[in-house]
Design a protein around this motif. Structure first.
Motif, PDB file in Angstrom:
ATOM      1  N   GLU A 123       0.798  -1.215   0.000  1.00  0.00           N
ATOM      2  CA  GLU A 123       0.000   0.000   0.000  1.00  0.00           C
ATOM      3  C   GLU A 123       0.838   1.276   0.000  1.00  0.00           C
ATOM      4  O   GLU A 123       0.409   2.302  -0.524  1.00  0.00           O
ATOM      5  N   SER A 124       2.023   1.242   0.584  1.00  0.00           N
ATOM      6  CA  SER A 124       2.853   2.444   0.689  1.00  0.00           C
ATOM      7  C   SER A 124       3.409   2.847  -0.675  1.00  0.00           C
ATOM      8  O   SER A 124       3.435   2.035  -1.609  1.00  0.00           O
ATOM      9  N   PRO A 125       3.861   4.099  -0.806  1.00  0.00           N
ATOM     10  CA  PRO A 125       4.542   4.503  -2.045  1.00  0.00           C
ATOM     11  C   PRO A 125       5.741   3.596  -2.293  1.00  0.00           C
ATOM     12  O   PRO A 125       6.410   3.176  -1.344  1.00  0.00           O
ATOM     13  N   PRO A 126       6.031   3.264  -3.541  1.00  0.00           N
ATOM     14  CA  PRO A 126       7.115   2.315  -3.826  1.00  0.00           C
ATOM     15  C   PRO A 126       8.477   2.825  -3.379  1.00  0.00           C
ATOM     16  O   PRO A 126       8.793   4.005  -3.514  1.00  0.00           O
ATOM     17  N   ASN A 127       9.262   1.910  -2.838  1.00  0.00           N
ATOM     18  CA  ASN A 127      10.618   2.217  -2.391  1.00  0.00           C
ATOM     19  C   ASN A 127      11.509   1.061  -2.821  1.00  0.00           C
ATOM     20  O   ASN A 127      11.278  -0.080  -2.443  1.00  0.00           O
ATOM     21  N   MET A 128      12.527   1.366  -3.603  1.00  0.00           N
ATOM     22  CA  MET A 128      13.420   0.338  -4.130  1.00  0.00           C
ATOM     23  C   MET A 128      14.842   0.620  -3.682  1.00  0.00           C
ATOM     24  O   MET A 128      15.301   1.760  -3.711  1.00  0.00           O
ATOM     25  N   ILE A 129      15.547  -0.415  -3.240  1.00  0.00           N
ATOM     26  CA  ILE A 129      16.959  -0.285  -2.912  1.00  0.00           C
ATOM     27  C   ILE A 129      17.771  -0.744  -4.122  1.00  0.00           C
ATOM     28  O   ILE A 129      17.523  -1.815  -4.679  1.00  0.00           O
ATOM     29  N   ILE A 130      18.703   0.096  -4.562  1.00  0.00           N
ATOM     30  CA  ILE A 130      19.547  -0.214  -5.719  1.00  0.00           C
ATOM     31  C   ILE A 130      20.877  -0.752  -5.210  1.00  0.00           C
ATOM     32  O   ILE A 130      21.568  -0.088  -4.435  1.00  0.00           O
ATOM     33  N   ILE A 131      21.230  -1.957  -5.645  1.00  0.00           N
ATOM     34  CA  ILE A 131      22.484  -2.559  -5.196  1.00  0.00           C
ATOM     35  C   ILE A 131      23.547  -2.556  -6.289  1.00  0.00           C
ATOM     36  O   ILE A 131      24.715  -2.806  -6.017  1.00  0.00           O
ATOM     37  N   ARG A 132      23.143  -2.273  -7.532  1.00  0.00           N
ATOM     38  CA  ARG A 132      24.128  -2.168  -8.601  1.00  0.00           C
ATOM     39  C   ARG A 132      23.495  -1.468  -9.795  1.00  0.00           C
ATOM     40  O   ARG A 132      22.272  -1.381  -9.913  1.00  0.00           O
ATOM     41  N   SER A 133      24.335  -0.933 -10.654  1.00  0.00           N
ATOM     42  CA  SER A 133      23.869  -0.343 -11.909  1.00  0.00           C
ATOM     43  C   SER A 133      24.902  -0.658 -12.981  1.00  0.00           C
ATOM     44  O   SER A 133      26.086  -0.844 -12.686  1.00  0.00           O
ATOM     45  N   PHE A 134      24.456  -0.726 -14.216  1.00  0.00           N
ATOM     46  CA  PHE A 134      25.381  -1.075 -15.280  1.00  0.00           C
ATOM     47  C   PHE A 134      24.910  -0.481 -16.602  1.00  0.00           C
ATOM     48  O   PHE A 134      23.724  -0.204 -16.809  1.00  0.00           O
ATOM     49  N   ASP A 135      25.864  -0.276 -17.490  1.00  0.00           N
ATOM     50  CA  ASP A 135      25.625   0.303 -18.805  1.00  0.00           C
ATOM     51  C   ASP A 135      25.310  -0.817 -19.787  1.00  0.00           C
ATOM     52  O   ASP A 135      26.063  -1.781 -19.902  1.00  0.00           O
ATOM     53  N   VAL A 136      24.187  -0.705 -20.496  1.00  0.00           N
ATOM     54  CA  VAL A 136      23.788  -1.750 -21.439  1.00  0.00           C
ATOM     55  C   VAL A 136      24.100  -1.373 -22.882  1.00  0.00           C
ATOM     56  O   VAL A 136      23.755  -2.109 -23.805  1.00  0.00           O
ATOM     57  N   ASN A 137      24.756  -0.235 -23.078  1.00  0.00           N
ATOM     58  CA  ASN A 137      25.080   0.197 -24.436  1.00  0.00           C
ATOM     59  C   ASN A 137      26.335  -0.505 -24.945  1.00  0.00           C
ATOM     60  O   ASN A 137      27.285  -0.732 -24.195  1.00  0.00           O
ATOM     61  N   LYS A 138      26.331  -0.845 -26.204  1.00  0.00           N
ATOM     62  CA  LYS A 138      27.500  -1.449 -26.818  1.00  0.00           C
ATOM     63  C   LYS A 138      28.527  -0.368 -27.140  1.00  0.00           C
ATOM     64  O   LYS A 138      28.158   0.757 -27.483  1.00  0.00           O
ATOM     65  N   PRO A 139      29.809  -0.682 -27.012  1.00  0.00           N
ATOM     66  CA  PRO A 139      30.845   0.309 -27.329  1.00  0.00           C
ATOM     67  C   PRO A 139      30.686   0.840 -28.756  1.00  0.00           C
ATOM     68  O   PRO A 139      30.445   0.071 -29.690  1.00  0.00           O
ATOM     69  N   GLY A 140      30.780   2.157 -28.899  1.00  0.00           N
ATOM     70  CA  GLY A 140      30.674   2.762 -30.216  1.00  0.00           C
ATOM     71  C   GLY A 140      29.259   2.974 -30.704  1.00  0.00           C
ATOM     72  O   GLY A 140      29.056   3.293 -31.886  1.00  0.00           O
ATOM     73  N   SER A 141      28.263   2.819 -29.827  1.00  0.00           N
ATOM     74  CA  SER A 141      26.870   2.991 -30.246  1.00  0.00           C
ATOM     75  C   SER A 141      26.600   4.437 -30.649  1.00  0.00           C
ATOM     76  O   SER A 141      27.125   5.377 -30.044  1.00  0.00           O
ATOM     77  N   GLU A 142      25.783   4.603 -31.686  1.00  0.00           N
ATOM     78  CA  GLU A 142      25.360   5.934 -32.093  1.00  0.00           C
ATOM     79  C   GLU A 142      24.415   6.517 -31.043  1.00  0.00           C
ATOM     80  O   GLU A 142      23.793   5.791 -30.263  1.00  0.00           O
ATOM     81  N   HIS A 143      24.302   7.846 -31.043  1.00  0.00           N
ATOM     82  CA  HIS A 143      23.490   8.520 -30.032  1.00  0.00           C
ATOM     83  C   HIS A 143      22.046   8.033 -30.043  1.00  0.00           C
ATOM     84  O   HIS A 143      21.436   7.777 -29.000  1.00  0.00           O
ATOM     85  N   ASP A 144      21.473   7.891 -31.243  1.00  0.00           N
ATOM     86  CA  ASP A 144      20.068   7.485 -31.342  1.00  0.00           C
ATOM     87  C   ASP A 144      19.839   6.045 -30.890  1.00  0.00           C
ATOM     88  O   ASP A 144      18.712   5.667 -30.558  1.00  0.00           O
ATOM     89  N   ALA A 145      20.903   5.232 -30.891  1.00  0.00           N
ATOM     90  CA  ALA A 145      20.763   3.819 -30.523  1.00  0.00           C
ATOM     91  C   ALA A 145      21.061   3.559 -29.053  1.00  0.00           C
ATOM     92  O   ALA A 145      20.887   2.436 -28.581  1.00  0.00           O
ATOM     93  N   MET A 146      21.484   4.579 -28.326  1.00  0.00           N
ATOM     94  CA  MET A 146      21.850   4.384 -26.925  1.00  0.00           C
ATOM     95  C   MET A 146      20.604   4.194 -26.065  1.00  0.00           C
ATOM     96  O   MET A 146      19.584   4.853 -26.257  1.00  0.00           O
ATOM     97  N   LYS A 147      20.692   3.255 -25.119  1.00  0.00           N
ATOM     98  CA  LYS A 147      19.561   2.906 -24.264  1.00  0.00           C
ATOM     99  C   LYS A 147      19.735   3.367 -22.821  1.00  0.00           C
ATOM    100  O   LYS A 147      18.875   3.118 -21.987  1.00  0.00           O
ATOM    101  N   GLY A 148      20.854   3.991 -22.510  1.00  0.00           N
ATOM    102  CA  GLY A 148      21.058   4.449 -21.140  1.00  0.00           C
ATOM    103  C   GLY A 148      21.609   3.348 -20.257  1.00  0.00           C
ATOM    104  O   GLY A 148      22.364   2.490 -20.701  1.00  0.00           O
ATOM    105  N   SER A 149      21.201   3.334 -18.999  1.00  0.00           N
ATOM    106  CA  SER A 149      21.718   2.372 -18.029  1.00  0.00           C
ATOM    107  C   SER A 149      20.570   1.635 -17.359  1.00  0.00           C
ATOM    108  O   SER A 149      19.402   1.990 -17.514  1.00  0.00           O
ATOM    109  N   VAL A 150      20.931   0.600 -16.603  1.00  0.00           N
ATOM    110  CA  VAL A 150      19.947  -0.213 -15.886  1.00  0.00           C
ATOM    111  C   VAL A 150      20.336  -0.256 -14.414  1.00  0.00           C
ATOM    112  O   VAL A 150      21.509  -0.447 -14.079  1.00  0.00           O
TER     113      VAL A 150
END
Length: 219
Positions: A123-150
């Motif tokens: 019932e409470s507002p969502p609260n998430m603990i982040i334990i890691r983050s990583f880049d999912v873009n392939k090296p050399g990706s064009e700007h329009d093809a970049m997906k950011g991070s996870v």
């Protein structure tokens, strides 16, 4: 007839009963996620990250080794520090030792302790603990093809949904010349949610281990 079964996370929520001639649909009771925490001393930081999101623990102790090993004591200390109250202690490799050796170790590590089903707050507002983050873009990706991070972690309370606006803290941390520290939260929109085995989700509930792909916006 009790036909309870466990399935992988890719299974639909209401599968058909596999008992011949039944034809009824099963009902999803709960999702259970397991985090493997390495016992080697050089991987203690990885273990501590895992303990931070757990409801309970299974501590495996090898019957063919002297009890307790240093890493076993370190894991027990970490469980106490993180206030993790629910633990089951299990012996493994009992087939490699004599029965009296296994029984002697059993008396040392105490009796098994059952893990109760933890209460979840939906019932409470969502609260998430982040334990890691990583880049999912392939090296050399064009700007329009970049997906950011996870961002990967677990929902502590509430229900997180697709297209929901979220606030990430502490966000961008800047230390000024006078020593003052300023934290600027990052506001984002959830553009994808996925669990183990790359299962796409429309929402995530407390206890789920998941990856979250946000669309970053700095306000």
């Amino acid at each position: 007839m009790n036909t309870a079964r466990s399935y992988g996370s890719a299974k639909e929520d209401s599968p058909l009963c596999d008992v011949p001639g039944c034809g009824a649909k099963k009902k999803l009771l709960r999702h259970v996620s397991f985090v493997v925490c390495p016992g080697h001393d050089i991987l203690m930081a990885t273990m501590l990250n895992g303990v931070a999101i757990m409801d309970g623990a299974l501590l495996l102790i090898a019957a063919n080794k002297i009890c307790s090993q240093p890493q076993t004591l370190e894991h027990l200390a970490a469980i106490e520090i993180m206030c993790l109250k629910h633990i089951i202690i299990l012996q493994k490799k009992v087939d490699l030792v004599q029965q009296d050796v296994s029984l002697n170790q059993h008396s040392i590590i105490q009796e098994h302790i059952r893990i109760p089903i933890p209460k979840k707050d939906f019932e409470s507002p969502p609260n998430m603990i982040i334990i890691r983050s990583f880049d999912v873009n392939k090296p050399g990706s064009e700007h329009d093809a970049m997906k950011g991070s996870v961002a990967g972690g677990s929902i502590l309370r509430g229900v997180l949904k697709m297209n929901q606006i979220i606030e990430i803290r502490p966000g961008i941390v800047v230390k000024h010349e006078n020593g003052n520290i300023r934290c600027t939260p990052i506001y984002s929109k959830v553009v994808s949610l996925f669990a183990a085995e790359q299962n796409e989700l429309q929402f995530a509930v407390p206890g789920d281990l998941l990856g979250l792909a946000p669309r970053w916006t700095l306000l």
